[in-house]
Design a protein around this motif. Structure first.
Motif, mmCIF file in Angstrom:
data_model
loop_
_atom_site.group_PDB
_atom_site.id
_atom_site.type_symbol
_atom_site.label_atom_id
_atom_site.label_comp_id
_atom_site.label_asym_id
_atom_site.label_seq_id
_atom_site.Cartn_x
_atom_site.Cartn_y
_atom_site.Cartn_z
ATOM 1 N N ALA A 101 -0.312 -4.031 -5.347
ATOM 2 C CA ALA A 101 -0.297 -2.900 -4.559
ATOM 3 C C ALA A 101 -1.384 -2.079 -5.296
ATOM 4 O O ALA A 101 -2.288 -2.007 -6.112
ATOM 5 C CB ALA A 101 1.404 -2.311 -5.971
ATOM 6 N N ASP A 102 -1.794 -1.258 -4.365
ATOM 7 C CA ASP A 102 -3.053 -0.275 -4.303
ATOM 8 C C ASP A 102 -1.862 1.454 -3.680
ATOM 9 O O ASP A 102 -0.991 1.259 -3.362
ATOM 10 C CB ASP A 102 -4.329 -1.109 -3.404
ATOM 11 C CG ASP A 102 -4.317 -0.988 -2.178
ATOM 12 O OD1 ASP A 102 -2.921 -0.588 -1.313
ATOM 13 O OD2 ASP A 102 -5.449 -1.187 -1.565
ATOM 14 N N CYS A 103 -2.925 1.895 -3.133
ATOM 15 C CA CYS A 103 -2.489 3.263 -2.731
ATOM 16 C C CYS A 103 -3.963 4.306 -1.710
ATOM 17 O O CYS A 103 -4.953 3.515 -2.301
ATOM 18 C CB CYS A 103 -2.055 4.755 -3.662
ATOM 19 S SG CYS A 103 -3.800 4.620 -5.220
ATOM 20 N N VAL B 283 2.511 2.957 -8.383
ATOM 21 C CA VAL B 283 1.233 1.816 -8.144
ATOM 22 C C VAL B 283 0.918 1.131 -9.273
ATOM 23 O O VAL B 283 1.415 -0.846 -9.460
ATOM 24 C CB VAL B 283 -0.556 2.221 -8.161
ATOM 25 C CG1 VAL B 283 -1.171 0.470 -8.015
ATOM 26 C CG2 VAL B 283 -0.055 2.402 -6.810
ATOM 27 N N LYS C 147 0.933 -1.530 0.007
ATOM 28 C CA LYS C 147 -0.587 -0.155 -0.282
ATOM 29 C C LYS C 147 0.987 1.189 -0.106
ATOM 30 O O LYS C 147 1.742 1.548 0.657
ATOM 31 C CB LYS C 147 -0.780 0.380 1.156
ATOM 32 C CG LYS C 147 -2.168 1.333 1.006
ATOM 33 C CD LYS C 147 -2.791 1.183 2.233
ATOM 34 C CE LYS C 147 -3.755 -0.113 2.400
ATOM 35 N NZ LYS C 147 -4.135 -0.169 1.426
#
Length: 78
Positions: free
Chosen positions: A24-26, A14, A4
């Motif tokens: 992956a995320d944000c 990302v 993250k």
């Protein structure tokens, strides 16, 4: 690896992490922009993600004991 990105890192990272095979995320993806460090870490913990950040406050191991999280990576660029 499940990652993250905090809001203080470029969201473009990302896509690069995903293309390298990472999940992956944000914080932008989850509406956590402006959330406190503890809120962001709580979500990362819930999701089993390693948090990537520039936030020095999150690096305080007294407030955020490393053994309680999947990981916290604090970047300190020169």
């Amino acid at each position: 690896m499940r990652l993250k990105l905090d809001e203080n890192l470029p969201v473009e990272l990302v896509a690069g992490l995903r293309s390298s095979g990472h999940d992956a995320d944000c914080v932008f993806d989850e509406g956590l922009v402006g959330a406190s460090g503890s809120e962001v870490l709580a979500r990362a913990k819930l999701d089993g993600r390693v948090l990537l950040t520039l936030d020095k406050g999150i690096g305080d191991i007294r407030a955020y004991p490393p053994q309680e999280y999947s990981g916290i990576v604090l970047f300190r660029p020169g």
